[in-house]
Scaffold this active site. Structure first.
Site, PDB file in Angstrom:
ATOM      1  N   GLU A 108      -6.098   5.060  -9.156  1.00 25.54           N
ATOM      2  CA  GLU A 108      -7.375   5.581  -8.674  1.00 25.54           C
ATOM      3  C   GLU A 108      -7.981   6.662  -9.562  1.00 25.54           C
ATOM      4  O   GLU A 108      -7.284   7.537 -10.091  1.00 25.54           O
ATOM      5  CB  GLU A 108      -7.196   6.141  -7.258  1.00 25.54           C
ATOM      6  CG  GLU A 108      -8.502   6.473  -6.567  1.00 25.54           C
ATOM      7  CD  GLU A 108      -8.462   6.205  -5.076  1.00 25.54           C
ATOM      8  OE1 GLU A 108      -9.442   6.503  -4.397  1.00 25.54           O
ATOM      9  OE2 GLU A 108      -7.441   5.672  -4.580  1.00 25.54           O
ATOM     10  N   LYS A 119      -9.254   1.942  -9.517  1.00 22.69           N
ATOM     11  CA  LYS A 119      -9.685   2.101  -8.131  1.00 22.69           C
ATOM     12  C   LYS A 119     -10.766   3.178  -8.051  1.00 22.69           C
ATOM     13  O   LYS A 119     -10.555   4.323  -8.465  1.00 22.69           O
ATOM     14  CB  LYS A 119      -8.474   2.488  -7.276  1.00 22.69           C
ATOM     15  CG  LYS A 119      -8.569   2.133  -5.815  1.00 22.69           C
ATOM     16  CD  LYS A 119      -7.203   2.347  -5.169  1.00 22.69           C
ATOM     17  CE  LYS A 119      -7.222   2.041  -3.685  1.00 22.69           C
ATOM     18  NZ  LYS A 119      -5.900   2.332  -3.080  1.00 22.69           N
ATOM     19  N   ASP A 132       0.852  -1.190   0.000  1.00 23.73           N
ATOM     20  CA  ASP A 132       0.000   0.000   0.000  1.00 23.73           C
ATOM     21  C   ASP A 132       0.887   1.239   0.000  1.00 23.73           C
ATOM     22  O   ASP A 132       1.072   1.905   1.021  1.00 23.73           O
ATOM     23  CB  ASP A 132      -0.903  -0.016   1.240  1.00 23.73           C
ATOM     24  CG  ASP A 132      -2.037   0.994   1.149  1.00 23.73           C
ATOM     25  OD1 ASP A 132      -2.239   1.581   0.067  1.00 23.73           O
ATOM     26  OD2 ASP A 132      -2.725   1.196   2.168  1.00 23.73           O
ATOM     27  N   PHE A 136     -12.010  -1.077   4.509  1.00 27.66           N
ATOM     28  CA  PHE A 136     -11.028  -0.314   5.283  1.00 27.66           C
ATOM     29  C   PHE A 136     -11.104  -0.650   6.771  1.00 27.66           C
ATOM     30  O   PHE A 136     -11.919  -0.089   7.501  1.00 27.66           O
ATOM     31  CB  PHE A 136     -11.264   1.181   5.069  1.00 27.66           C
ATOM     32  CG  PHE A 136     -10.567   1.744   3.852  1.00 27.66           C
ATOM     33  CD1 PHE A 136     -10.371   0.968   2.730  1.00 27.66           C
ATOM     34  CD2 PHE A 136     -10.112   3.044   3.848  1.00 27.66           C
ATOM     35  CE1 PHE A 136      -9.730   1.478   1.610  1.00 27.66           C
ATOM     36  CE2 PHE A 136      -9.468   3.567   2.734  1.00 27.66           C
ATOM     37  CZ  PHE A 136      -9.271   2.789   1.606  1.00 27.66           C
ATOM     38  N   THR A 193     -12.886   0.891  -3.476  1.00 25.17           N
ATOM     39  CA  THR A 193     -12.230   1.296  -2.247  1.00 25.17           C
ATOM     40  C   THR A 193     -13.164   2.112  -1.357  1.00 25.17           C
ATOM     41  O   THR A 193     -14.339   2.294  -1.681  1.00 25.17           O
ATOM     42  CB  THR A 193     -10.952   2.101  -2.599  1.00 25.17           C
ATOM     43  OG1 THR A 193     -10.216   2.364  -1.423  1.00 25.17           O
ATOM     44  CG2 THR A 193     -11.297   3.409  -3.300  1.00 25.17           C
TER      45      THR A 193
END
Length: 320
Positions: A93, A129, A16, A175, A153
């Site tokens: 993303e 993403k 990440d 998350f 996400t």
């Protein structure tokens, strides 16, 4: 054996970070980025060559058109560098400010995929993403039908996970840490709860069990960890995306991890025939103050960092 090696034996480990030097060190299969991570990477002098090369691609444009193009070029440029050191996929993303616009999200994603294609990268190595809003999930459904793989996400509630599975999304990122943060503050705790009571950990377990019970193929990738205990409590999950500081702790800790999640031990059942409607989705999200607040907060934070990155690139373009 160290705990990182043990974890890799049962779970796909994803880095990440946008720092591909760190990625190379820990040898994950995949890597994920987001606007916040890209901002940090762009500020690192050792990656000036990546930024310079990316900005050169839009030199023929002017003003807002160049900045818009440069933002995508930067994201793809770091993705390309990451793909040199991971054997699998990279997540790139979509602009968080498009989180409530299905058509704009699809258009942005197609442009990202096209830029990777121009660089010789097959779409099978890229995950788009997208925030897990209703509009984002609908955009992902369109993209998946076109063969574009998506990573949904900012996921905080099982309603989001169910809608993603029904839309045929390739991968989701629930998350953990941000859920824990909310409940820690709400419950007035001074320290993190034990993992068996950690709402972030329990959320991922519930999603994993739901998917395996009903035969959904969507990959569950836990994200946003606050400490190693949350990671080891999810050993066996399809995938986990982990920041470099926690990868280091796992690597330097001797021991073998217990496989906590095992889909083979879950008895499969026939999936529900009726799909979640937009009304049901919005009602379930409304009923969770945590999910509603954290989703909005996450989108705002990514949007803020996107704007900071834009300002930084504007300065570089103008030579400041």
């Amino acid at each position: 054996m160290n705990e990182l090696a043990s974890l890799k034996s049962m779970t796909k480990v994803v880095a990440d970070t946008g720092d591909f030097a760190q990625i190379k060190r820990y040898q994950p299969i995949d890597a994920t980025t987001n606007p916040s991570l890209l901002l940090k990477a762009v500020l690192m002098s050792e990656y000036d060559f990546v930024v310079k090369e990316a900005l050169s691609k839009s030199a023929h444009l002017q003003g807002a058109a160049r900045l818009s193009e440069a933002m995508i070029d930067i994201a793809v440029a770091f993705g390309l560098e990451i793909l040199k050191v991971v054997p699998g996929k990279v997540s790139t993303e979509v602009d968080a400010r498009l989180s409530f616009d299905t058509d704009a999200t699809v258009k942005f994603a197609r442009k990202v995929i096209e830029k990777y294609k121009e660089a010789g990268i097959d779409r099978s190595r890229v995950l788009i993403k997208i925030a897990s809003t209703w509009e984002g999930i609908k955009a992902a459904e369109i993209l998946e039908k076109e063969g574009v793989l998506c990573n949904l996400t900012l996921m905080f509630d099982i309603a989001q996970a169910i809608a993603c599975a029904e839309a045929g999304v390739f991968l989701i990122s629930p998350f953990v840490g941000r859920i824990t943060d909310w409940y820690k503050k709400s419950d007035g705790l001074s320290d993190f709860p034990a993992v068996e009571k950690d709402q972030g950990v329990l959320s991922v377990k519930a999603i994993y069990e739901y998917y395996k019970t009903y035969g959904y193929k969507t990959v569950v990738m836990g994200a946003s960890f606050r400490h190693v205990g949350q990671i080891t409590a999810l050993a066996g999950c399809d995938a986990l995306t982990i920041a470099p500081d926690l990868l280091k702790v796992l690597e330097t800790t001797t021991g073998e991890l217990e496989q906590v999640l095992d889909g083979d031990k879950i008895k499969p059942q026939t999936a529900p025939t009726s799909k979640m409607t937009e009304t049901e989705f919005r009602w379930q999200m409304n009923q969770s103050p945590m999910a509603t607040e954290k989703l909005a907060e996450g989108i705002r934070k990514f949007a803020e960092d996107t704007e900071k990155l834009e300002a930084l690139l504007e300065d570089k373009i103008s030579g400041n």
